[in-house]
Structures are given as C-alpha cells and as structure tokens.
Scaffold this active site. Structure first.
Site, PDB file in Angstrom:
ATOM      1  N   GLN A   1      12.212   9.758 -19.405  1.00 45.90           N
ATOM      2  CA  GLN A   1      13.057   9.906 -17.975  1.00 45.90           C
ATOM      3  C   GLN A   1      12.231   9.482 -17.001  1.00 45.90           C
ATOM      4  OE1 GLN A   1      14.895  13.658 -17.334  1.00 45.90           O
ATOM      5  NE2 GLN A   1      16.841  13.017 -18.445  1.00 45.90           N
TER       6      GLN A   1
ATOM      7  N   ASP B   1      22.446  20.658 -16.026  1.00 47.38           N
ATOM      8  CA  ASP B   1      22.226  20.784 -17.566  1.00 47.38           C
ATOM      9  C   ASP B   1      22.531  22.383 -17.995  1.00 47.38           C
ATOM     10  OD1 ASP B   1      21.736  17.941 -17.788  1.00 47.38           O
ATOM     11  OD2 ASP B   1      20.012  18.408 -16.914  1.00 47.38           O
TER      12      ASP B   1
ATOM     13  N   ASP C   1      23.631  23.688 -10.772  1.00 44.60           N
ATOM     14  CA  ASP C   1      22.724  22.901 -11.489  1.00 44.60           C
ATOM     15  C   ASP C   1      23.666  22.237 -12.487  1.00 44.60           C
ATOM     16  OD1 ASP C   1      20.364  21.906 -13.001  1.00 44.60           O
ATOM     17  OD2 ASP C   1      20.590  23.748 -14.380  1.00 44.60           O
TER      18      ASP C   1
END
Length: 193
Positions: free
Chosen positions: A175, A60, A58
């Site tokens: 986003q 973040d 991943d």
C-alpha cells in the site's frame, strides 16, 4: 493458494439479503453469531432516537469483516445499505477513517457506499475526501515525496518478481499511502513459511 472463504461468506450474506431481505439476513446472522439478537437489541436501545452531529467509524474490521487481503475486502452490500441508512437518518456529518490509502487499492476502491454520503480520511488521516468530492492532503515536502516515489517504484518492481508476488496477495499487500508505505505480512492463512 489463496483462501477465499471469508470473501465467499460475505458474498453469501449479500445474496441472502438481496434475495430475502433484512429479516431473512437477521435470521441467518442469529443462527450463526452467538447472542446476535441480544446484541442488536442492546444497540438499538442504546441509540434510541438520538441524532448525532458527527459520526466517525473505522473501516477494516468495523464496517467490513476482515479478510485475508485488503484488495478483495470489498464492502458488503448489506453493510453499505445499513450504514448509509443510519448515516442519512441519524447523523449530519458521517466520516470513515482508515489507515489504508484513498486509492490503489484504497478505501474508495473497496467501499460500496455511494459518493456523497460520507467524508473519508485515508492514509491515517493524511488525505481526505469530503462528501462533495473535494480532496486534499496534509503537507509533505518535495524531498519526502521524491524519496517515497523512489521507494514505492522499487517495491512495485520487487513484488512483480515471482518469489515476492505473494506479498500482494496477503494482508494489506503493498500500500502506497500518502506519506507512508506498507508492505504487510498479515498472513492469516499461513501462506508464507
């Protein structure tokens, strides 16, 4: 106000690493993170001499320390260097996944990893880019695309208004992912009443 403490801390670590090298950075981390040396040693023992066909990570909070806003969470140089070194030496197919979009700002805007090393899965895997630079997306109907485009346009207009611009400065901000839109309120600094 925007609290930039975490961004400054990461830049500080980069300066330590770029000026003093790996040992100086590790000494700094050992002085600031409880059990750092033991965790590092345990990780190295676990890996041993293993090689991996695929390596998934991943982004973040995993390869990049979490910041109060996605747009300023540019990956640290030391993180990119260590990750590339591991990926090139020990893996055949390194892949980084994220719920963030590919661009706008997205994973390709905030990574410090050179092109050609990792494949990327963005927008929760609905869009991808392979190490050769080939990109693609999962199917999305023309109606869904049109509805999302209209929604995204209206949201962009709203966050340009002074009373809503704070939503571009916290968490993921606005986003426009492929197939999904996020307006986040991950407000670790308590900037919104």
């Amino acid at each position: 106000g925007v609290n930039l403490t975490r961004e400054r801390e990461e830049l500080g670590k980069d300066l330590i690493y770029l000026k003093g090298g790996e040992k100086v950075l590790f000494d700094h981390l050992a002085a600031t993170i409880d059990g750092f040396a033991a965790h590092l040693e345990a990780g190295l023992r676990f890996l041993g001499t293993r090689r991996f066909n695929c390596f998934f990570t991943d982004r973040d909070g995993t390869v990049q320390s979490y910041h109060g806003r996605y747009a300023t969470s540019v990956q640290s140089a030391f993180s990119a260097h260590f990750l590339c070194r591991f990926a090139c030496a020990r893996t055949r197919r390194p892949v980084m996944l994220t719920s963030a979009p590919m661009r706008g700002p997205g994973i390709l805007d905030v990574t410090a990893i050179p092109s050609g090393v990792f494949a990327y899965g963005a927008s929760k895997g609905r869009e991808y880019r392979d190490p050769a630079g080939n990109q693609g997306t999962l199917p999305l109907s023309p109606r869904q695309k049109s509805l999302l485009a209209d929604l995204n346009q209206r949201l962009h207009e709203l966050v340009l208004l002074p009373e809503y611009e704070v939503f571009t400065l916290i968490g993921s901000g606005l986003q426009c992912k492929f197939g999904q839109t996020t307006v986040a309120r991950q407000d670790m600094d308590g900037s919104i009443a």
